[in-house]
Write a protein that holds these residues in place. Structure first.
Motif, PDB file in Angstrom:
ATOM      1  N   CYS A   1     -38.165  86.130 -35.677  1.00 43.63           N
ATOM      2  CA  CYS A   1     -39.131  86.396 -36.749  1.00 43.63           C
ATOM      3  C   CYS A   1     -39.134  85.254 -37.766  1.00 43.63           C
ATOM      4  O   CYS A   1     -40.196  84.850 -38.242  1.00 43.63           O
ATOM      5  CB  CYS A   1     -38.817  87.723 -37.439  1.00 43.63           C
ATOM      6  N   ARG A   2     -37.957  84.743 -38.087  1.00 40.50           N
ATOM      7  CA  ARG A   2     -37.863  83.620 -39.029  1.00 40.50           C
ATOM      8  C   ARG A   2     -38.579  82.398 -38.468  1.00 40.50           C
ATOM      9  O   ARG A   2     -39.328  81.713 -39.171  1.00 40.50           O
ATOM     10  CB  ARG A   2     -36.399  83.296 -39.320  1.00 40.50           C
ATOM     11  N   SER A   3     -38.395  82.144 -37.183  1.00 40.40           N
ATOM     12  CA  SER A   3     -39.062  81.019 -36.532  1.00 40.40           C
ATOM     13  C   SER A   3     -40.578  81.212 -36.532  1.00 40.40           C
ATOM     14  O   SER A   3     -41.339  80.273 -36.805  1.00 40.40           O
ATOM     15  CB  SER A   3     -38.540  80.862 -35.110  1.00 40.40           C
ATOM     16  N   ALA A   4     -41.020  82.425 -36.241  1.00 39.24           N
ATOM     17  CA  ALA A   4     -42.455  82.719 -36.241  1.00 39.24           C
ATOM     18  C   ALA A   4     -43.034  82.562 -37.645  1.00 39.24           C
ATOM     19  O   ALA A   4     -44.152  82.041 -37.814  1.00 39.24           O
ATOM     20  CB  ALA A   4     -42.713  84.129 -35.714  1.00 39.24           C
ATOM     21  N   LEU A   5     -42.297  82.990 -38.660  1.00 35.94           N
ATOM     22  CA  LEU A   5     -42.752  82.840 -40.037  1.00 35.94           C
ATOM     23  C   LEU A   5     -42.846  81.367 -40.421  1.00 35.94           C
ATOM     24  O   LEU A   5     -43.833  80.938 -41.021  1.00 35.94           O
ATOM     25  CB  LEU A   5     -41.821  83.579 -41.001  1.00 35.94           C
ATOM     26  N   ASP A   6     -41.848  80.577 -40.053  1.00 31.27           N
ATOM     27  CA  ASP A   6     -41.885  79.136 -40.334  1.00 31.27           C
ATOM     28  C   ASP A   6     -43.087  78.487 -39.659  1.00 31.27           C
ATOM     29  O   ASP A   6     -43.770  77.653 -40.261  1.00 31.27           O
ATOM     30  CB  ASP A   6     -40.589  78.458 -39.875  1.00 31.27           C
ATOM     31  N   HIS A   7     -43.353  78.872 -38.409  1.00 30.10           N
ATOM     32  CA  HIS A   7     -44.504  78.333 -37.686  1.00 30.10           C
ATOM     33  C   HIS A   7     -45.806  78.723 -38.384  1.00 30.10           C
ATOM     34  O   HIS A   7     -46.708  77.882 -38.558  1.00 30.10           O
ATOM     35  CB  HIS A   7     -44.499  78.832 -36.242  1.00 30.10           C
ATOM     36  N   ALA A   8     -45.916  79.979 -38.807  1.00 33.49           N
ATOM     37  CA  ALA A   8     -47.130  80.449 -39.477  1.00 33.49           C
ATOM     38  C   ALA A   8     -47.331  79.743 -40.817  1.00 33.49           C
ATOM     39  O   ALA A   8     -48.453  79.373 -41.168  1.00 33.49           O
ATOM     40  CB  ALA A   8     -47.061  81.969 -39.674  1.00 33.49           C
ATOM     41  N   LYS A   9     -46.253  79.522 -41.560  1.00 34.19           N
ATOM     42  CA  LYS A   9     -46.356  78.800 -42.834  1.00 34.19           C
ATOM     43  C   LYS A   9     -46.807  77.366 -42.610  1.00 34.19           C
ATOM     44  O   LYS A   9     -47.643  76.843 -43.359  1.00 34.19           O
ATOM     45  CB  LYS A   9     -45.010  78.802 -43.561  1.00 34.19           C
ATOM     46  N   SER A  10     -46.261  76.719 -41.588  1.00 35.26           N
ATOM     47  CA  SER A  10     -46.642  75.347 -41.264  1.00 35.26           C
ATOM     48  C   SER A  10     -48.113  75.275 -40.890  1.00 35.26           C
ATOM     49  O   SER A  10     -48.850  74.384 -41.356  1.00 35.26           O
ATOM     50  CB  SER A  10     -45.769  74.826 -40.124  1.00 35.26           C
ATOM     51  N   ARG A  11     -48.549  76.201 -40.075  1.00 37.40           N
ATOM     52  CA  ARG A  11     -49.957  76.227 -39.657  1.00 37.40           C
ATOM     53  C   ARG A  11     -50.865  76.459 -40.854  1.00 37.40           C
ATOM     54  O   ARG A  11     -51.899  75.788 -41.004  1.00 37.40           O
ATOM     55  CB  ARG A  11     -50.148  77.321 -38.611  1.00 37.40           C
ATOM     56  N   ALA A  12     -50.498  77.392 -41.716  1.00 38.06           N
ATOM     57  CA  ALA A  12     -51.304  77.673 -42.911  1.00 38.06           C
ATOM     58  C   ALA A  12     -51.378  76.437 -43.807  1.00 38.06           C
ATOM     59  O   ALA A  12     -52.439  76.108 -44.345  1.00 38.06           O
ATOM     60  CB  ALA A  12     -50.727  78.858 -43.679  1.00 38.06           C
ATOM     61  N   GLY A  13     -50.258  75.732 -43.958  1.00 40.09           N
ATOM     62  CA  GLY A  13     -50.247  74.508 -44.754  1.00 40.09           C
ATOM     63  C   GLY A  13     -51.145  73.447 -44.163  1.00 40.09           C
ATOM     64  O   GLY A  13     -51.881  72.751 -44.887  1.00 40.09           O
ATOM     65  N   ASN A  14     -51.110  73.286 -42.841  1.00 45.87           N
ATOM     66  CA  ASN A  14     -51.977  72.310 -42.167  1.00 45.87           C
ATOM     67  C   ASN A  14     -53.448  72.641 -42.389  1.00 45.87           C
ATOM     68  O   ASN A  14     -54.268  71.749 -42.628  1.00 45.87           O
ATOM     69  CB  ASN A  14     -51.681  72.249 -40.665  1.00 45.87           C
ATOM     70  N   ILE A  15     -53.776  73.929 -42.309  1.00 44.84           N
ATOM     71  CA  ILE A  15     -55.173  74.342 -42.507  1.00 44.84           C
ATOM     72  C   ILE A  15     -55.593  74.089 -43.959  1.00 44.84           C
ATOM     73  O   ILE A  15     -56.674  73.568 -44.220  1.00 44.84           O
ATOM     74  CB  ILE A  15     -55.361  75.822 -42.103  1.00 44.84           C
TER      75      ILE A  15
ATOM     76  N   ARG B   1     -54.529  71.841 -45.967  1.00 46.98           N
ATOM     77  CA  ARG B   1     -54.619  70.394 -46.227  1.00 46.98           C
ATOM     78  C   ARG B   1     -55.783  69.721 -45.498  1.00 46.98           C
ATOM     79  O   ARG B   1     -55.988  68.528 -45.660  1.00 46.98           O
ATOM     80  CB  ARG B   1     -53.301  69.718 -45.860  1.00 46.98           C
ATOM     81  N   MET B   2     -56.535  70.485 -44.699  1.00 45.81           N
ATOM     82  CA  MET B   2     -57.671  69.894 -43.989  1.00 45.81           C
ATOM     83  C   MET B   2     -58.679  69.338 -44.998  1.00 45.81           C
ATOM     84  O   MET B   2     -58.921  69.934 -46.046  1.00 45.81           O
ATOM     85  CB  MET B   2     -58.382  70.945 -43.128  1.00 45.81           C
ATOM     86  N   LYS B   3     -59.265  68.191 -44.666  1.00 42.44           N
ATOM     87  CA  LYS B   3     -60.286  67.553 -45.499  1.00 42.44           C
ATOM     88  C   LYS B   3     -61.626  67.638 -44.788  1.00 42.44           C
ATOM     89  O   LYS B   3     -61.712  67.493 -43.568  1.00 42.44           O
ATOM     90  CB  LYS B   3     -59.941  66.081 -45.762  1.00 42.44           C
ATOM     91  N   ARG B   4     -62.642  67.840 -45.561  1.00 39.25           N
ATOM     92  CA  ARG B   4     -63.995  67.857 -45.015  1.00 39.25           C
ATOM     93  C   ARG B   4     -64.338  66.454 -44.562  1.00 39.25           C
ATOM     94  O   ARG B   4     -64.114  65.491 -45.299  1.00 39.25           O
ATOM     95  CB  ARG B   4     -64.971  68.309 -46.088  1.00 39.25           C
TER      96      ARG B   4
END
Length: 90
Positions: free
Chosen positions: A65-79, A81-84
């Motif tokens: 669960c901790r690994s899945a949460l870290d992955h989800a946080k990373s993905r959310a951060g990447n999204i 930081r997306m630039k138009r």
């Protein structure tokens, strides 16, 4: 002979059970054969062994669960930081 059954399903618990017969891979309870290691229950010689088994399962779940949460946080951060792209106005 007394064994401790560790149940790891929706309700985690350890119960003492009277075993009629035992082999390397099975136990017999009230004349019915059961595998020592099954998907939802395992049989152990001591309560401490059964408790250690359930603890290891719970610790593994926490790690997953901790690994899945870290992955989800990373993905959310990447999204976030997306630039138009410069060629799109909307």
């Amino acid at each position: 002979m007394l064994k401790y059954m560790a149940e790891h399903s929706w309700r985690d618990e350890i119960r003492a059970v009277e075993v009629d017969k035992e082999t390397e891979s099975s136990v017999w309870i009230s004349g019915r054969r059961r595998p020592k290691i099954a998907q939802s229950a395992t049989f152990h010689d001591t309560w401490d062994e059964a408790h250690a088994y359930l603890t290891a399962i719970a610790d593994g779940e926490v790690m997953r669960c901790r690994s899945a949460l870290d992955h989800a946080k990373s993905r959310a951060g990447n999204i976030k930081r997306m630039k138009r792209p410069a060629d799109q106005s909307n």
